[in-house]
Design an enzyme around this catalytic site. Sequence first.
Site, mmCIF file in Angstrom:
data_model
loop_
_atom_site.group_PDB
_atom_site.id
_atom_site.type_symbol
_atom_site.label_atom_id
_atom_site.label_comp_id
_atom_site.label_asym_id
_atom_site.label_seq_id
_atom_site.Cartn_x
_atom_site.Cartn_y
_atom_site.Cartn_z
ATOM 1 N N ASN A 282 0.769 -1.444 0.106
ATOM 2 C CA ASN A 282 0.294 0.119 0.140
ATOM 3 C C ASN A 282 0.737 1.085 -0.047
ATOM 4 O O ASN A 282 1.954 1.335 0.756
ATOM 5 C CB ASN A 282 -1.703 0.291 0.923
ATOM 6 C CG ASN A 282 -0.618 -0.338 2.714
ATOM 7 O OD1 ASN A 282 0.488 -0.822 2.803
ATOM 8 N ND2 ASN A 282 -0.717 0.555 3.775
ATOM 9 N N GLU B 32 0.673 5.276 0.451
ATOM 10 C CA GLU B 32 -0.611 6.295 1.084
ATOM 11 C C GLU B 32 -0.078 7.121 0.446
ATOM 12 O O GLU B 32 1.032 8.104 -0.126
ATOM 13 C CB GLU B 32 -0.852 6.317 2.333
ATOM 14 C CG GLU B 32 -1.255 5.021 2.839
ATOM 15 C CD GLU B 32 -2.143 4.861 4.801
ATOM 16 O OE1 GLU B 32 -2.118 3.832 5.282
ATOM 17 O OE2 GLU B 32 -1.431 5.746 5.548
ATOM 18 N N CYS C 40 -3.755 0.295 -3.064
ATOM 19 C CA CYS C 40 -4.026 -0.399 -1.743
ATOM 20 C C CYS C 40 -2.647 -1.457 -2.791
ATOM 21 O O CYS C 40 -2.469 -1.784 -3.630
ATOM 22 C CB CYS C 40 -4.949 -1.543 -1.945
ATOM 23 S SG CYS C 40 -6.302 -0.634 -1.029
ATOM 24 N N GLU D 157 -2.935 -4.578 -3.316
ATOM 25 C CA GLU D 157 -3.456 -5.761 -4.648
ATOM 26 C C GLU D 157 -3.619 -5.043 -5.249
ATOM 27 O O GLU D 157 -3.423 -5.908 -6.304
ATOM 28 C CB GLU D 157 -4.832 -6.353 -3.274
ATOM 29 C CG GLU D 157 -5.066 -7.207 -2.252
ATOM 30 C CD GLU D 157 -5.746 -6.254 -0.856
ATOM 31 O OE1 GLU D 157 -4.332 -4.667 -1.017
ATOM 32 O OE2 GLU D 157 -5.618 -6.246 -0.119
ATOM 33 N N CYS E 1 -10.961 -3.130 -3.812
ATOM 34 C CA CYS E 1 -9.716 -4.115 -4.478
ATOM 35 C C CYS E 1 -10.354 -5.893 -4.411
ATOM 36 O O CYS E 1 -9.729 -6.211 -5.471
ATOM 37 C CB CYS E 1 -8.823 -4.491 -3.344
ATOM 38 S SG CYS E 1 -7.326 -3.514 -3.056
HETATM 39 ZN ZN ZN Z 1 -7.816 -2.646 -1.038
#
Ligand code: ZN
Length: 132
Positions: free
Chosen positions: A45, A47, A56, A58, A90
Amino acid sequence: MSDVERQQLVEVALAAQQHAYAPYSRFAVGAALRTSSGAVFSGCNVENASYGLTICAERAATTAAVATGEREFSLLVIATDGGSPPCGACRQFLSEFASDLPILLVDSTEKDPIDTIDETNLKDLLPRQFAL
Ligand code: ZN
């Protein structure tokens, strides 16, 4: 997939988790996505001060795979403190490519995370998936 391959994917996800950029939530996530051809893509991830721009782990792994022409996925490993499942966004994002993707949830706080893996599937996590 052999136990060794599975272990390797868990290690890739745990390593990616270490690279997460999560100064706001402090919730680091690592992902390892295995394609049907056997390639592995990792993501973490990332941010942003403008929270909505956060990506994210994923989706980061998925976009990295798609950027190389890979669109068929066979397994996703997600490493978090606590073994959390993927967020709703996700789940939908992944369903575009693999509606029944097997997913391994790894709790990175466990002494031996491989022994406490929670196995699930995208179809169970996102029933009645949206598709055009
Ligand atoms: Zn996610």
